[in-house]
Structures are given as C-alpha cells and as structure tokens.
Scaffold this motif. Structure first.
Motif, PDB file in Angstrom:
ATOM      1  N   GLU A 188      -4.548  19.342 -12.320  1.00 27.07           N
ATOM      2  CA  GLU A 188      -3.680  18.782 -13.348  1.00 27.07           C
ATOM      3  C   GLU A 188      -2.224  19.031 -13.001  1.00 27.07           C
ATOM      4  OE1 GLU A 188      -4.691  19.263 -17.586  1.00 27.07           O
ATOM      5  OE2 GLU A 188      -6.392  20.463 -16.903  1.00 27.07           O
ATOM      6  N   GLY A 189      -1.364  18.116 -13.469  1.00 21.81           N
ATOM      7  CA  GLY A 189       0.065  18.280 -13.278  1.00 21.81           C
ATOM      8  C   GLY A 189       0.635  17.364 -12.212  1.00 21.81           C
ATOM      9  N   ILE A 190       1.939  17.493 -11.997  1.00 22.88           N
ATOM     10  CA  ILE A 190       2.657  16.680 -11.027  1.00 22.88           C
ATOM     11  C   ILE A 190       3.532  17.597 -10.188  1.00 22.88           C
ATOM     12  CG2 ILE A 190       4.297  14.785 -10.691  1.00 22.88           C
ATOM     13  CD1 ILE A 190       3.582  13.829 -13.502  1.00 22.88           C
ATOM     14  N   CYS A 191       3.517  17.401  -8.874  1.00 18.83           N
ATOM     15  CA  CYS A 191       4.375  18.226  -8.025  1.00 18.83           C
ATOM     16  C   CYS A 191       4.911  17.405  -6.853  1.00 18.83           C
ATOM     17  CB  CYS A 191       3.649  19.471  -7.513  1.00 18.83           C
ATOM     18  SG  CYS A 191       2.317  19.147  -6.347  1.00 18.83           S
ATOM     19  N   LEU A 192       6.054  17.834  -6.364  1.00 16.44           N
ATOM     20  CA  LEU A 192       6.579  17.303  -5.119  1.00 16.44           C
ATOM     21  C   LEU A 192       5.963  18.082  -3.968  1.00 16.44           C
ATOM     22  CD1 LEU A 192      10.375  16.976  -5.970  1.00 16.44           C
ATOM     23  CD2 LEU A 192       8.781  15.088  -5.601  1.00 16.44           C
ATOM     24  N   VAL A 193       5.559  17.364  -2.941  1.00 15.37           N
ATOM     25  CA  VAL A 193       5.059  17.991  -1.723  1.00 15.37           C
ATOM     26  C   VAL A 193       6.110  17.756  -0.641  1.00 15.37           C
ATOM     27  CG1 VAL A 193       3.207  18.068  -0.020  1.00 15.37           C
ATOM     28  CG2 VAL A 193       2.679  17.555  -2.426  1.00 15.37           C
ATOM     29  N   VAL A 194       6.737  18.842  -0.206  1.00 11.31           N
ATOM     30  CA  VAL A 194       7.831  18.749   0.764  1.00 11.31           C
ATOM     31  C   VAL A 194       7.374  19.364   2.079  1.00 11.31           C
ATOM     32  CG1 VAL A 194      10.220  19.302   1.276  1.00 11.31           C
ATOM     33  CG2 VAL A 194       9.512  18.928  -1.109  1.00 11.31           C
ATOM     34  N   GLN A 248       3.910   3.429 -11.109  1.00  9.99           N
ATOM     35  CA  GLN A 248       3.597   2.030 -10.794  1.00  9.99           C
ATOM     36  C   GLN A 248       2.330   1.911  -9.945  1.00  9.99           C
ATOM     37  OE1 GLN A 248       5.930   0.141 -12.432  1.00  9.99           O
ATOM     38  NE2 GLN A 248       6.833   2.159 -12.806  1.00  9.99           N
ATOM     39  N   GLY A 249       1.750   3.060  -9.596  1.00  9.59           N
ATOM     40  CA  GLY A 249       0.549   3.057  -8.769  1.00  9.59           C
ATOM     41  C   GLY A 249       0.821   2.848  -7.290  1.00  9.59           C
ATOM     42  N   ILE A 250       2.059   3.159  -6.857  1.00  8.24           N
ATOM     43  CA  ILE A 250       2.461   2.941  -5.471  1.00  8.24           C
ATOM     44  C   ILE A 250       2.663   4.274  -4.756  1.00  8.24           C
ATOM     45  CG2 ILE A 250       4.186   1.939  -3.933  1.00  8.24           C
ATOM     46  CD1 ILE A 250       2.701  -0.182  -5.438  1.00  8.24           C
ATOM     47  N   LYS A 251       2.059   4.433  -3.597  1.00  9.09           N
ATOM     48  CA  LYS A 251       2.328   5.599  -2.763  1.00  9.09           C
ATOM     49  C   LYS A 251       3.675   5.422  -2.073  1.00  9.09           C
ATOM     50  CE  LYS A 251      -2.511   6.625  -1.689  1.00  9.09           C
ATOM     51  NZ  LYS A 251      -3.510   6.773  -0.597  1.00  9.09           N
ATOM     52  N   ALA A 252       4.429   6.505  -1.977  1.00  7.82           N
ATOM     53  CA  ALA A 252       5.744   6.420  -1.338  1.00  7.82           C
ATOM     54  C   ALA A 252       6.053   7.738  -0.643  1.00  7.82           C
ATOM     55  CB  ALA A 252       6.823   6.101  -2.366  1.00  7.82           C
ATOM     56  N   VAL A 253       6.892   7.645   0.383  1.00  2.00           N
ATOM     57  CA  VAL A 253       7.322   8.839   1.105  1.00  2.00           C
ATOM     58  C   VAL A 253       8.791   8.685   1.473  1.00  2.00           C
ATOM     59  CG1 VAL A 253       6.450   7.860   3.276  1.00  2.00           C
ATOM     60  CG2 VAL A 253       6.901  10.320   3.128  1.00  2.00           C
ATOM     61  N   ILE A 274       8.993  13.930   2.032  1.00  3.62           N
ATOM     62  CA  ILE A 274       8.768  14.252   0.620  1.00  3.62           C
ATOM     63  C   ILE A 274       7.850  13.212  -0.007  1.00  3.62           C
ATOM     64  CG2 ILE A 274       9.854  14.725  -1.604  1.00  3.62           C
ATOM     65  CD1 ILE A 274      12.472  15.192  -0.079  1.00  3.62           C
ATOM     66  N   ARG A 275       6.800  13.701  -0.644  1.00  2.00           N
ATOM     67  CA  ARG A 275       5.888  12.843  -1.392  1.00  2.00           C
ATOM     68  C   ARG A 275       5.641  13.454  -2.766  1.00  2.00           C
ATOM     69  NH1 ARG A 275       0.996  12.236   2.818  1.00  2.00           N
ATOM     70  NH2 ARG A 275       1.691  14.325   3.439  1.00  2.00           N
ATOM     71  N   ASP A 278       0.837  -1.203   0.000  1.00  2.00           N
ATOM     72  CA  ASP A 278       0.000   0.000   0.000  1.00  2.00           C
ATOM     73  C   ASP A 278       0.869   1.249   0.000  1.00  2.00           C
ATOM     74  OD1 ASP A 278      -2.436  -1.483   0.240  1.00  2.00           O
ATOM     75  OD2 ASP A 278      -1.996  -1.768   2.366  1.00  2.00           O
ATOM     76  N   GLU A 279       2.051   1.143   0.592  1.00  2.00           N
ATOM     77  CA  GLU A 279       2.944   2.292   0.696  1.00  2.00           C
ATOM     78  C   GLU A 279       4.382   1.814   0.848  1.00  2.00           C
ATOM     79  OE1 GLU A 279       2.743   6.393   3.168  1.00  2.00           O
ATOM     80  OE2 GLU A 279       3.032   4.630   4.421  1.00  2.00           O
ATOM     81  N   ILE A 280       5.307   2.592   0.310  1.00  2.00           N
ATOM     82  CA  ILE A 280       6.733   2.332   0.507  1.00  2.00           C
ATOM     83  C   ILE A 280       7.323   3.492   1.299  1.00  2.00           C
ATOM     84  CG2 ILE A 280       8.980   2.078  -0.611  1.00  2.00           C
ATOM     85  CD1 ILE A 280       7.584   0.743  -2.949  1.00  2.00           C
ATOM     86  N   LEU A 281       8.002   3.149   2.360  1.00  2.00           N
ATOM     87  CA  LEU A 281       8.685   4.120   3.209  1.00  2.00           C
ATOM     88  C   LEU A 281      10.171   4.094   2.848  1.00  2.00           C
ATOM     89  CD1 LEU A 281       8.450   5.988   5.747  1.00  2.00           C
ATOM     90  CD2 LEU A 281       8.913   3.956   7.122  1.00  2.00           C
ATOM     91  N   ILE A 282      10.712   5.240   2.445  1.00  2.00           N
ATOM     92  CA  ILE A 282      12.101   5.328   1.998  1.00  2.00           C
ATOM     93  C   ILE A 282      12.899   6.126   3.025  1.00  2.00           C
ATOM     94  CG2 ILE A 282      13.645   6.071   0.140  1.00  2.00           C
ATOM     95  CD1 ILE A 282      11.184   5.959  -1.735  1.00  2.00           C
ATOM     96  N   LEU A 283      13.935   5.497   3.580  1.00  2.00           N
ATOM     97  CA  LEU A 283      14.728   6.122   4.632  1.00  2.00           C
ATOM     98  C   LEU A 283      16.213   6.055   4.294  1.00  2.00           C
ATOM     99  CD1 LEU A 283      12.893   4.470   7.659  1.00  2.00           C
ATOM    100  CD2 LEU A 283      12.565   6.794   6.822  1.00  2.00           C
TER     101      LEU A 283
END
Length: 220
Positions: free
Chosen positions: A206-212, A125-130, A138-139, A96-101
C-alpha cells in the motif's frame, strides 16, 4: 513486441546516452519550450513542439515550422507548465511508457520538483513514466505494485514515500532487505539501498513512493 514509447524533452542538458535513447528507443518525440533547441543541437527533429517559447524567443517557433515541425503555441500566462502540457499531449497518444528527459538540473528548482510531481499525475492516467538525467533515474510506484531492476547501471536504489506511509515493502536483490516493513514520509530510512544482484525486485502493498536509482558519476 515493440514498445510504444513517447519521449518528452525539456530544456535541460542531454547526455549522449540520452540522445541515443531518443534516436532509437522512441516512437514519437515531443519537446517542451527550449527542449526543441536541445534536440536541434544534436540534429534531431521533434514530431511536435509545444510551449510559450519564452526561453528561446517567439521567433524560434517560425524556425521550427520552416523545418516542418508542428508547433502548439501556449500563452505565457497559463494554469499548467509547458512540460505538463507536453505530457498531456503524450498521454493522448496512449503510450506504453513516457520517457522524460532534460527535466532536471536546471536553475529553477521549483520546475524540477514540479516535473518529478508529474510522475504521480501520469500514474493516475495509467501511464508508466521515467525521468532520466545523467546520474539519476526516477519512477513512481503505487501499491499494490512490483518493480524489477534488470541492470546495475544505477547501483543505488532509494525509496521515498509520497504518501504518508508506504507499507508491506518486500525487497530481493538489495543490500538492506525489507521484509513486509513500512517507510514513512519525511524519514530517510529508504535512502541509498544498493543493488547486489539482478534481477532485483521491490514490492509494496500500500502507498505511493518515488523510486530513485542513482550513481555517483556518469558511466560509473
């Protein structure tokens, strides 16, 4: 309902808070190269270790195997980074989610940028990650989409366009309100907004952005 969360750990430093997330908030742990060494210091055994192990030395793979850790050895010359390959392994588990550390703050800025860029690949890939690292979370958000903020641990919220234009942005609970407006890649208008209440919400059309999400100090 339990969340199927996979943690992918690179070789950067980890805070106690991040280590707690690994211990209590994940179903499967994958390390990329020196990420295994970071976990070993904390007494955590990964479920899978991947990489060319150029940072730790090849002999470190034998050390991991003796502890019962499955190891996927990669060639030093390859088309993707160790982190990219580790994330590919994570995607195969359909989380459901990938946590990146441990993926930011190292000496190699190119690797940091590449790791942030992989958020877009994961989104495809349809995967939520942070990505979480000390004072930042960062998402990636793609439109039409909605993101909700439920705590003020990170009080600053910045929207950084990845696409040339991110349009139809509406916010609630942020100090500087956007009401159907657009942000443009290369402009800085979306930097350092602030949470004034929770839950707060950002919608984009519309569009793609990083949310920091950021804070000035650990434990601020």
């Amino acid at each position: 309902m339990a969340v199927n969360r996979v943690a992918v750990i690179a070789g950067g430093d980890l805070t106690d808070t991040e280590l707690d997330l690994i211990r209590t908030g994940t179903n499967f742990i994958i390390t990329a190269d020196a990420g295994a060494m970071q976990l070993e210091k904390a007494g955590i055994i990964p479920d899978l270790a991947v990489g060319d192990f150029d940072t730790t030395g090849i002999s470190y793979m034998d050390r991991l195997r003796k502890k019962g850790v499955p190891v996927l050895s990669l060639p030093e010359e390859k088309a993707v980074t160790d982190m990219h390959f580790a994330l590919s392994c994570a995607v195969e588990r359909k989380p459901d989610e990938i946590l990146i550390l441990g993926a930011m703050g190292g000496a190699r800025f190119d690797h940091t940028m590449a790791n942030v860029g992989l958020l877009e690949w994961l989104d495809e890939q349809g995967i939520k990650a942070v990505i979480i690292h000390r004072t930042n979370r960062i998402r990636l958000m793609s439109g039409p989409g909605k993101m909700t903020f439920t705590s003020i641990d990170f009080k600053y919220v910045s929207l950084l366009p990845v696409s040339k234009i991110v349009s139809g942005i509406r916010t609630d609970g942020l100090k500087y309100k956007l009401a159907g407006e657009s942000l443009y890649r290369g402009d800085t208008r979306g930097i350092s907004n602030e949470l004034v209440k929770v839950p707060a919400v950002v919608n984009i059309q519309e569009g793609i952005c990083l949310v920091v999400e950021s804070r000035d100090r650990i434990g601020e």
